[in-house]
Design a protein around this motif. Structure first.
Motif, PDB file in Angstrom:
ATOM      1  N   ASN A  66       0.825  -1.211   0.000  1.00  0.00           N
ATOM      2  CA  ASN A  66       0.000   0.000   0.000  1.00  0.00           C
ATOM      3  C   ASN A  66       0.858   1.260   0.000  1.00  0.00           C
ATOM      4  O   ASN A  66       0.521   2.262  -0.643  1.00  0.00           O
ATOM      5  CB  ASN A  66      -0.936   0.005   1.202  1.00  0.00           C
ATOM      6  CG  ASN A  66      -1.999  -1.086   1.103  1.00  0.00           C
ATOM      7  OD1 ASN A  66      -2.318  -1.544   0.004  1.00  0.00           O
ATOM      8  ND2 ASN A  66      -2.542  -1.497   2.245  1.00  0.00           N
ATOM      9  N   ASP A  67       1.988   1.208   0.739  1.00  0.00           N
ATOM     10  CA  ASP A  67       2.874   2.378   0.785  1.00  0.00           C
ATOM     11  C   ASP A  67       3.482   2.648  -0.592  1.00  0.00           C
ATOM     12  O   ASP A  67       3.580   3.802  -1.034  1.00  0.00           O
ATOM     13  CB  ASP A  67       3.973   2.164   1.815  1.00  0.00           C
ATOM     14  CG  ASP A  67       3.419   2.073   3.233  1.00  0.00           C
ATOM     15  OD1 ASP A  67       4.101   1.470   4.089  1.00  0.00           O
ATOM     16  OD2 ASP A  67       2.305   2.603   3.476  1.00  0.00           O
ATOM     17  N   VAL A  68       3.882   1.570  -1.253  1.00  0.00           N
ATOM     18  CA  VAL A  68       4.479   1.733  -2.590  1.00  0.00           C
ATOM     19  C   VAL A  68       3.434   2.244  -3.573  1.00  0.00           C
ATOM     20  O   VAL A  68       3.718   3.098  -4.428  1.00  0.00           O
ATOM     21  CB  VAL A  68       5.082   0.401  -3.078  1.00  0.00           C
ATOM     22  CG1 VAL A  68       5.566   0.527  -4.518  1.00  0.00           C
ATOM     23  CG2 VAL A  68       6.221  -0.028  -2.162  1.00  0.00           C
ATOM     24  N   ALA A  69       2.188   1.748  -3.458  1.00  0.00           N
ATOM     25  CA  ALA A  69       1.119   2.207  -4.348  1.00  0.00           C
ATOM     26  C   ALA A  69       0.879   3.696  -4.181  1.00  0.00           C
ATOM     27  O   ALA A  69       0.648   4.432  -5.154  1.00  0.00           O
ATOM     28  CB  ALA A  69      -0.157   1.424  -4.071  1.00  0.00           C
ATOM     29  N   THR A  70       0.946   4.178  -2.920  1.00  0.00           N
ATOM     30  CA  THR A  70       0.758   5.610  -2.654  1.00  0.00           C
ATOM     31  C   THR A  70       1.877   6.428  -3.280  1.00  0.00           C
ATOM     32  O   THR A  70       1.640   7.489  -3.881  1.00  0.00           O
ATOM     33  CB  THR A  70       0.704   5.858  -1.143  1.00  0.00           C
ATOM     34  OG1 THR A  70      -0.360   5.101  -0.567  1.00  0.00           O
ATOM     35  CG2 THR A  70       0.476   7.336  -0.848  1.00  0.00           C
ATOM     36  N   LEU A  71       3.109   5.944  -3.147  1.00  0.00           N
ATOM     37  CA  LEU A  71       4.249   6.659  -3.726  1.00  0.00           C
ATOM     38  C   LEU A  71       4.146   6.726  -5.255  1.00  0.00           C
ATOM     39  O   LEU A  71       4.507   7.732  -5.868  1.00  0.00           O
ATOM     40  CB  LEU A  71       5.552   5.977  -3.311  1.00  0.00           C
ATOM     41  CG  LEU A  71       5.916   6.054  -1.815  1.00  0.00           C
ATOM     42  CD1 LEU A  71       7.161   5.216  -1.536  1.00  0.00           C
ATOM     43  CD2 LEU A  71       6.145   7.507  -1.385  1.00  0.00           C
ATOM     44  N   ILE A  72       3.644   5.644  -5.851  1.00  0.00           N
ATOM     45  CA  ILE A  72       3.504   5.628  -7.314  1.00  0.00           C
ATOM     46  C   ILE A  72       2.469   6.646  -7.763  1.00  0.00           C
ATOM     47  O   ILE A  72       2.659   7.371  -8.745  1.00  0.00           O
ATOM     48  CB  ILE A  72       3.130   4.213  -7.795  1.00  0.00           C
ATOM     49  CG1 ILE A  72       4.311   3.251  -7.577  1.00  0.00           C
ATOM     50  CG2 ILE A  72       2.723   4.222  -9.264  1.00  0.00           C
ATOM     51  CD1 ILE A  72       4.017   1.815  -7.933  1.00  0.00           C
ATOM     52  N   LYS A  73       1.342   6.727  -7.019  1.00  0.00           N
ATOM     53  CA  LYS A  73       0.303   7.697  -7.366  1.00  0.00           C
ATOM     54  C   LYS A  73       0.819   9.126  -7.245  1.00  0.00           C
ATOM     55  O   LYS A  73       0.407  10.021  -7.987  1.00  0.00           O
ATOM     56  CB  LYS A  73      -0.909   7.506  -6.469  1.00  0.00           C
ATOM     57  CG  LYS A  73      -1.701   6.239  -6.768  1.00  0.00           C
ATOM     58  CD  LYS A  73      -2.914   6.129  -5.855  1.00  0.00           C
ATOM     59  CE  LYS A  73      -3.709   4.858  -6.150  1.00  0.00           C
ATOM     60  NZ  LYS A  73      -4.899   4.744  -5.264  1.00  0.00           N
ATOM     61  N   GLN A  74       1.725   9.344  -6.292  1.00  0.00           N
ATOM     62  CA  GLN A  74       2.286  10.681  -6.079  1.00  0.00           C
ATOM     63  C   GLN A  74       3.473  10.972  -6.993  1.00  0.00           C
ATOM     64  O   GLN A  74       4.063  12.051  -6.903  1.00  0.00           O
ATOM     65  CB  GLN A  74       2.719  10.826  -4.615  1.00  0.00           C
ATOM     66  CG  GLN A  74       1.574  10.740  -3.613  1.00  0.00           C
ATOM     67  CD  GLN A  74       2.052  10.736  -2.180  1.00  0.00           C
ATOM     68  OE1 GLN A  74       3.264  10.671  -1.911  1.00  0.00           O
ATOM     69  NE2 GLN A  74       1.107  10.810  -1.225  1.00  0.00           N
ATOM     70  N   ASN A  75       3.810   9.986  -7.846  1.00  0.00           N
ATOM     71  CA  ASN A  75       4.966  10.135  -8.749  1.00  0.00           C
ATOM     72  C   ASN A  75       6.234  10.476  -7.971  1.00  0.00           C
ATOM     73  O   ASN A  75       7.023  11.355  -8.359  1.00  0.00           O
ATOM     74  CB  ASN A  75       4.702  11.208  -9.809  1.00  0.00           C
ATOM     75  CG  ASN A  75       3.612  10.795 -10.783  1.00  0.00           C
ATOM     76  OD1 ASN A  75       3.505   9.615 -11.128  1.00  0.00           O
ATOM     77  ND2 ASN A  75       2.800  11.750 -11.198  1.00  0.00           N
ATOM     78  N   ASP A  76       6.388   9.798  -6.851  1.00  0.00           N
ATOM     79  CA  ASP A  76       7.548  10.045  -5.997  1.00  0.00           C
ATOM     80  C   ASP A  76       8.831   9.642  -6.731  1.00  0.00           C
ATOM     81  O   ASP A  76       8.898   8.606  -7.402  1.00  0.00           O
ATOM     82  CB  ASP A  76       7.404   9.247  -4.699  1.00  0.00           C
ATOM     83  CG  ASP A  76       8.395   9.710  -3.639  1.00  0.00           C
ATOM     84  OD1 ASP A  76       7.987  10.460  -2.737  1.00  0.00           O
ATOM     85  OD2 ASP A  76       9.578   9.308  -3.742  1.00  0.00           O
ATOM     86  N   ARG A  77       9.874  10.469  -6.575  1.00  0.00           N
ATOM     87  CA  ARG A  77      11.131  10.224  -7.277  1.00  0.00           C
ATOM     88  C   ARG A  77      11.893   9.028  -6.736  1.00  0.00           C
ATOM     89  O   ARG A  77      12.826   8.542  -7.378  1.00  0.00           O
ATOM     90  CB  ARG A  77      12.013  11.468  -7.187  1.00  0.00           C
ATOM     91  CG  ARG A  77      11.441  12.664  -7.941  1.00  0.00           C
ATOM     92  CD  ARG A  77      12.402  13.831  -7.889  1.00  0.00           C
ATOM     93  NE  ARG A  77      11.887  14.981  -8.640  1.00  0.00           N
ATOM     94  CZ  ARG A  77      12.541  16.133  -8.774  1.00  0.00           C
ATOM     95  NH1 ARG A  77      13.744  16.285  -8.182  1.00  0.00           N
ATOM     96  NH2 ARG A  77      12.012  17.121  -9.461  1.00  0.00           N
ATOM     97  N   SER A  78      11.528   8.564  -5.574  1.00  0.00           N
ATOM     98  CA  SER A  78      12.223   7.397  -5.013  1.00  0.00           C
ATOM     99  C   SER A  78      11.819   6.098  -5.718  1.00  0.00           C
ATOM    100  O   SER A  78      12.476   5.071  -5.560  1.00  0.00           O
ATOM    101  CB  SER A  78      11.918   7.286  -3.509  1.00  0.00           C
ATOM    102  OG  SER A  78      10.527   7.077  -3.288  1.00  0.00           O
ATOM    103  N   ILE A  79      10.738   6.162  -6.479  1.00  0.00           N
ATOM    104  CA  ILE A  79      10.237   4.968  -7.173  1.00  0.00           C
ATOM    105  C   ILE A  79      10.864   4.885  -8.568  1.00  0.00           C
ATOM    106  O   ILE A  79      10.821   5.848  -9.350  1.00  0.00           O
ATOM    107  CB  ILE A  79       8.702   5.008  -7.291  1.00  0.00           C
ATOM    108  CG1 ILE A  79       8.045   5.036  -5.909  1.00  0.00           C
ATOM    109  CG2 ILE A  79       8.202   3.816  -8.100  1.00  0.00           C
ATOM    110  CD1 ILE A  79       8.263   3.782  -5.099  1.00  0.00           C
ATOM    111  N   THR A  80      11.441   3.745  -8.854  1.00  0.00           N
ATOM    112  CA  THR A  80      11.935   3.449 -10.212  1.00  0.00           C
ATOM    113  C   THR A  80      11.415   2.085 -10.643  1.00  0.00           C
ATOM    114  O   THR A  80      11.241   1.179  -9.810  1.00  0.00           O
ATOM    115  CB  THR A  80      13.470   3.444 -10.265  1.00  0.00           C
ATOM    116  OG1 THR A  80      13.972   2.519  -9.289  1.00  0.00           O
ATOM    117  CG2 THR A  80      14.023   4.831 -10.003  1.00  0.00           C
TER     118      THR A  80
END
Length: 461
Positions: free
Chosen positions: A6-20
């Motif tokens: 769920n945390d990763v899904a939230t980061l993806i929706k926010q287009n967080d730069r930590s996600i690759t």
């Protein structure tokens, strides 16, 4: 560090730069399903999560569990309809096993393509126009079309509505002919040098005469090209040399071709042809036609140029074989033989050899096939002479094949092959009388008389 789904899904929706997101390295053992999924990284640390490239849905993935979860997701993923066709996990649809009740309205564009294909099929394969109406052809076409339906998922198509009628094809033949003729005419306009092959013949049963014209051309990269220009009805009232030349000139002119002294014309060695092409071109006699004519005279003529043809033994054997072969073919008794007897044709090169060669092969089977009226003909045939003639004529058949090459010029082979045939006609002590007569006629009386003409021999290809 492992993050929760769920945390990763939230980061993806926010287009967080930590996600690759990265594709896994492809190996020979990689599953095709990876084409639709990518691995998720948080701060460059790989997570036990994968993301669907189509719907961006996250799935928990552990290497020890395999790709089962991804396969299940693909079946329900709304965005993977097209891209998952190549995946081995795709389920078969009911339309692949049952015909659709709806019929597709075939576009005119597709019908035109099919009509053109059917027209070329009948023309290139020399098939009757009515063939496209045959039940077997329609079944074949329907099967081929149905075989493509699982891939295209189209509605059911009635092949009868797609295949044009024979009348339509017959009308389209003229269009195809004019189209190809225009292409060939444009090609001929760029030819600076070429040779023309001309032949006239008369159909035995109808009495109609025809003219055949072919063109040979060597390209700049030394590739030999052969084209059939015409095979048309020759309807001149009088087949004189002047009429023949006028007719040929008019047919060549339709392609933009005009004969002159630098153009070679290959014809047979009949008097009319020699006279028709003695001016404004360089005529070359056909070596194959010449050899075939001498073989024909040796078996069928009693006199040549007011001189007797003394090949009685060979001619008698030829007459017996021809009579039996004609009877067997007409009585439909050839079904009892392992090979079909060949009838002699004077328009076929080395036709005598092909008839005798097959006859010799089935000789021992013939007593049970011929009737009592022809049994005397069969017993009168000298089998030893028959074997000798077949062995002797085989080299002539090989020579004709060698000179008939359509891929490359063969004029340079004429003189060596002529000498080979002359050597082959030398009489030996153990030859039978019938073979000696044949060798004498071909070697002494005919082939040697052409010594002064060998420099102008050519091949009819």
């Amino acid at each position: 560090m492992s993050c929760k789904k769920n945390d990763v899904a939230t980061l993806i929706k926010q287009n967080d730069r930590s996600i690759t997101i990265q594709k896994p390295k492809k190996t020979s053992k990689s599953s095709p399903v990876w084409k639709q999924f990518s691995i998720v990284f948080v701060n460059s640390v790989q997570q036990e999560l994968v993301i669907c490239d189509n719907c961006r849905y996250l799935l928990v993935y552990r290497q020890r569990d395999g790709t089962t979860c991804m396969m299940k997701h693909l079946r329900s993923c709304q965005g993977s309809t097209t891209s998952s066709n190549s995946c081995s996990s795709q389920q078969a649809k009911v339309t692949e096993y049952y015909s659709s009740t709806s019929t597709l309205n075939i576009p005119k564009r597709i019908k035109e393509k099919v009509k053109a294909a059917c027209t070329e099929f009948t023309a290139l394969d020399c098939r009757a126009f009515e063939l496209v109406r045959g039940e077997g052809f329609l079944k074949l076409a329907q099967s081929v079309f149905d075989a493509g339906r699982p891939v295209s998922h189209l509605s059911s198509v009635n092949i009868k509505g797609l295949i044009p009628s024979p009348i339509t094809i017959s009308r389209d033949i003229d269009r195809l002919y004019e189209e190809k003729k225009l292409q060939l005419a444009n090609l001929c306009m760029n030819m600076s040098s070429y040779s023309v092959v001309c032949d006239f013949w008369t159909e035995r049963f109808t009495g109609l005469s025809y003219c055949g014209l072919a063109l040979s051309h060597v390209t700049e990269d030394y590739q030999l090209q052969n084209f059939v220009l015409d095979c048309v009805l020759y309807d001149a009232e009088l087949p004189s040399a002047n009429n023949i030349r006028t007719f040929v000139d008019s047919r060549l002119l339709s392609y933009g071709l005009i004969l002159n002294d630098s153009i070679f014309v290959v014809t047979d060695n009949e008097k009319k042809m020699r006279s028709a092409f003695k001016e404004k071109c360089t005529r070359i006699g056909c070596s194959i036609h010449f050899v075939n004519k001498q073989l024909e005279h040796s078996f069928t003529s009693t006199e040549l140029d007011k001189k007797p043809v003394d090949c009685k033994n060979a001619q008698n054997l030829f007459r017996y074989v021809r009579t039996i072969a004609t009877y067997v073919r007409r009585s439909y008794r050839q079904i009892k033989l392992k090979r079909k007897l060949q009838l002699y044709s004077d328009t076929r090169f080395n036709g005598v050899f092909y008839m005798l060669e097959v006859f010799l092969d089935v000789y021992d089977e013939l007593p049970g096939v011929v009737n009592n009226d022809l049994i005397d003909y069969l017993t009168a045939i000298d089998k030893d002479l028959l074997e000798e003639l077949c062995d002797f004529l085989k080299l002539f058949d090989q020579a004709i094949d060698e000179l008939s090459d359509e891929e490359k010029p063969t004029i340079y082979k004429v003189i060596p092959i002529r000498q080979l045939l002359l050597n082959h006609c030398e009489i030996k002590c153990d030859d039978s009388d019938g073979l000696k007569e044949l060798k004498f006629f071909l070697g002494k009386s005919t082939l040697r008389l052409t010594l002064r003409f060998t420099s102008s021999w050519a091949t009819l290809t």
